[in-house]
Design an enzyme around this catalytic site. Structure first.
Site, PDB file in Angstrom:
ATOM      1  N   THR A  84      12.908  96.496  15.234  1.00 38.34           N
ATOM      2  CA  THR A  84      11.922  97.369  15.859  1.00 38.34           C
ATOM      3  C   THR A  84      12.438  97.902  17.190  1.00 38.34           C
ATOM      4  O   THR A  84      13.166  97.212  17.907  1.00 38.34           O
ATOM      5  CB  THR A  84      10.595  96.620  16.105  1.00 38.34           C
ATOM      6  OG1 THR A  84       9.729  97.429  16.897  1.00 38.34           O
ATOM      7  CG2 THR A  84      10.829  95.302  16.830  1.00 38.34           C
ATOM      8  N   ALA A 121       9.386  90.620   5.462  1.00 39.93           N
ATOM      9  CA  ALA A 121       8.256  89.731   5.756  1.00 39.93           C
ATOM     10  C   ALA A 121       8.143  89.476   7.262  1.00 39.93           C
ATOM     11  O   ALA A 121       9.138  89.173   7.923  1.00 39.93           O
ATOM     12  CB  ALA A 121       8.451  88.404   5.018  1.00 39.93           C
ATOM     13  N   TYR A 142       2.795  97.027   4.485  1.00 38.41           N
ATOM     14  CA  TYR A 142       2.699  98.485   4.654  1.00 38.41           C
ATOM     15  C   TYR A 142       4.004  99.185   4.285  1.00 38.41           C
ATOM     16  O   TYR A 142       4.015 100.172   3.546  1.00 38.41           O
ATOM     17  CB  TYR A 142       2.302  98.783   6.103  1.00 38.41           C
ATOM     18  CG  TYR A 142       2.382 100.236   6.502  1.00 38.41           C
ATOM     19  CD1 TYR A 142       1.691 101.216   5.804  1.00 38.41           C
ATOM     20  CD2 TYR A 142       3.156 100.632   7.592  1.00 38.41           C
ATOM     21  CE1 TYR A 142       1.768 102.553   6.173  1.00 38.41           C
ATOM     22  CE2 TYR A 142       3.230 101.963   7.969  1.00 38.41           C
ATOM     23  CZ  TYR A 142       2.537 102.923   7.258  1.00 38.41           C
ATOM     24  OH  TYR A 142       2.620 104.246   7.625  1.00 38.41           O
ATOM     25  N   ILE A 143       5.137  98.647   4.769  1.00 39.43           N
ATOM     26  CA  ILE A 143       6.443  99.236   4.445  1.00 39.43           C
ATOM     27  C   ILE A 143       6.964  98.704   3.109  1.00 39.43           C
ATOM     28  O   ILE A 143       7.511  99.449   2.295  1.00 39.43           O
ATOM     29  CB  ILE A 143       7.465  98.950   5.567  1.00 39.43           C
ATOM     30  CG1 ILE A 143       7.004  99.576   6.885  1.00 39.43           C
ATOM     31  CG2 ILE A 143       8.850  99.459   5.191  1.00 39.43           C
ATOM     32  CD1 ILE A 143       7.846  99.166   8.087  1.00 39.43           C
ATOM     33  N   TYR A 201       6.243  90.212  20.223  1.00 41.04           N
ATOM     34  CA  TYR A 201       6.808  90.776  18.994  1.00 41.04           C
ATOM     35  C   TYR A 201       8.248  91.232  19.243  1.00 41.04           C
ATOM     36  O   TYR A 201       9.166  90.890  18.487  1.00 41.04           O
ATOM     37  CB  TYR A 201       5.931  91.946  18.549  1.00 41.04           C
ATOM     38  CG  TYR A 201       6.431  92.720  17.349  1.00 41.04           C
ATOM     39  CD1 TYR A 201       6.634  92.093  16.121  1.00 41.04           C
ATOM     40  CD2 TYR A 201       6.662  94.084  17.440  1.00 41.04           C
ATOM     41  CE1 TYR A 201       7.075  92.803  15.023  1.00 41.04           C
ATOM     42  CE2 TYR A 201       7.097  94.813  16.343  1.00 41.04           C
ATOM     43  CZ  TYR A 201       7.305  94.169  15.135  1.00 41.04           C
ATOM     44  OH  TYR A 201       7.733  94.894  14.048  1.00 41.04           O
TER      45      TYR A 201
END
Length: 277
Positions: A110, A71, A13-14, A133
């Site tokens: 993130t 990735a 997406y990015i 995550y």
């Protein structure tokens, strides 16, 4: 000869937007992923699983000067076990990049590394992640900070927040609203929408990631964000108007989650310095 810029996860997406920004600004891009069907054809493309057969692909990277490592598996599934399983694989790949002489290494982080937090996030905000995550990203960052000292790497940890734009290709609330609109639904179940978050368009983010990666003066954690908290309600209402959507929000259908902060945003001083140079 100008050095190539390696973008891993280029089909994501990015990633595809980072590749496009670099190409539009006349950089030589080597795009890698396990599939490359969405990547701009102006890039040199190489289908590679970076976790496997590393000796085979190291020759491909001999002209690379900058590594932008985007990735990551299952980024939208925050408690997938793969996040923990892949930590050593990411570390080993990036160490190999350093070993072959690529010292400008940039890795996407993130805000989920932080965990529950109220207010502004700076480079010094303590981390206490509450999802697999977040735990995995935080562990990789801490590991790379040690590697950075030992191997003299120009490491940038590019911490991202809430992303909007190209909404059909992400897994956000905006993508789900578009899906329901296409299904002709009248209402979209929603929370109160009062919580405030730091939103940025994926197109702006691609520029931030690219420019932060290309420079080496500002290193370490770099918040790639707007620095401006906006309520989810305001953001979604704007989205409905901008896209002429007919669907209505059903406020209060879902309770606000206990672990969501009433307001959380990033300090963008460092990225503004980079963008303004």
């Amino acid at each position: 000869m100008n050095k190539q810029i390696l973008v891993t996860g280029a089909n994501g997406y990015i990633g595809k937007h980072v590749v496009e920004w670099l190409l539009d600004n006349n950089y030589d891009v080597l795009a890698t992923d396990i599939c490359l069907d969405r990547v701009d054809d102006r890039a040199q493309k190489k289908i590679i699983n970076i976790f496997e057969n590393s000796e085979d692909f190291l020759e491909v990277f001999k002209n690379v000067g900058v590594c932008i490592h985007l990735a990551w598996r299952n980024g939208f599934v925050h408690n997938s076990l793969t996040h923990l399983q892949d930590i050593p694989k990411h570390y080993e790949f990036l160490k190999k990049m350093s070993d072959i002489g690529i010292k400008n290494i940039n890795v996407i982080g993130t805000m989920h590394e932080i965990g529950y937090w109220e207010g502004e996030i700076t480079e010094k905000t303590p981390t206490n992640p509450i999802s697999l995550y977040g735990i995995a990203k935080n562990s990789l960052r801490q590991s790379l900070m040690i590697l950075r000292k030992n191997e003299n790497i120009d490491l940038k940890w590019l911490r991202v927040y809430y992303i909007q734009g190209d909404d059909k290709n992400n897994n956000s609330i905006f993508a789900k609203i578009l899906q329901k609109e296409n299904e002709k639904a009248d209402k979209f179940p929603f929370s109160t929408g009062k919580n405030k978050y730091d939103f940025i368009s994926v197109y702006e983010l691609a520029e931030m990631i690219s420019k932060a990666s290309l420079q080496t003066e500002i290193k370490g954690i770099i918040n790639c964000c707007s620095g401006n908290p906006i309520s989810l309600k305001e953001k979604v209402e704007n989205f409905l108007r901008e896209n002429n959507l007919k669907i209505k929000l059903e406020y209060g259908a879902f309770p606000d989650r206990e672990y969501d902060s009433p307001a959380i945003w990033g300090n963008n001083d460092a990225i503004l310095k980079i963008l303004n140079k």
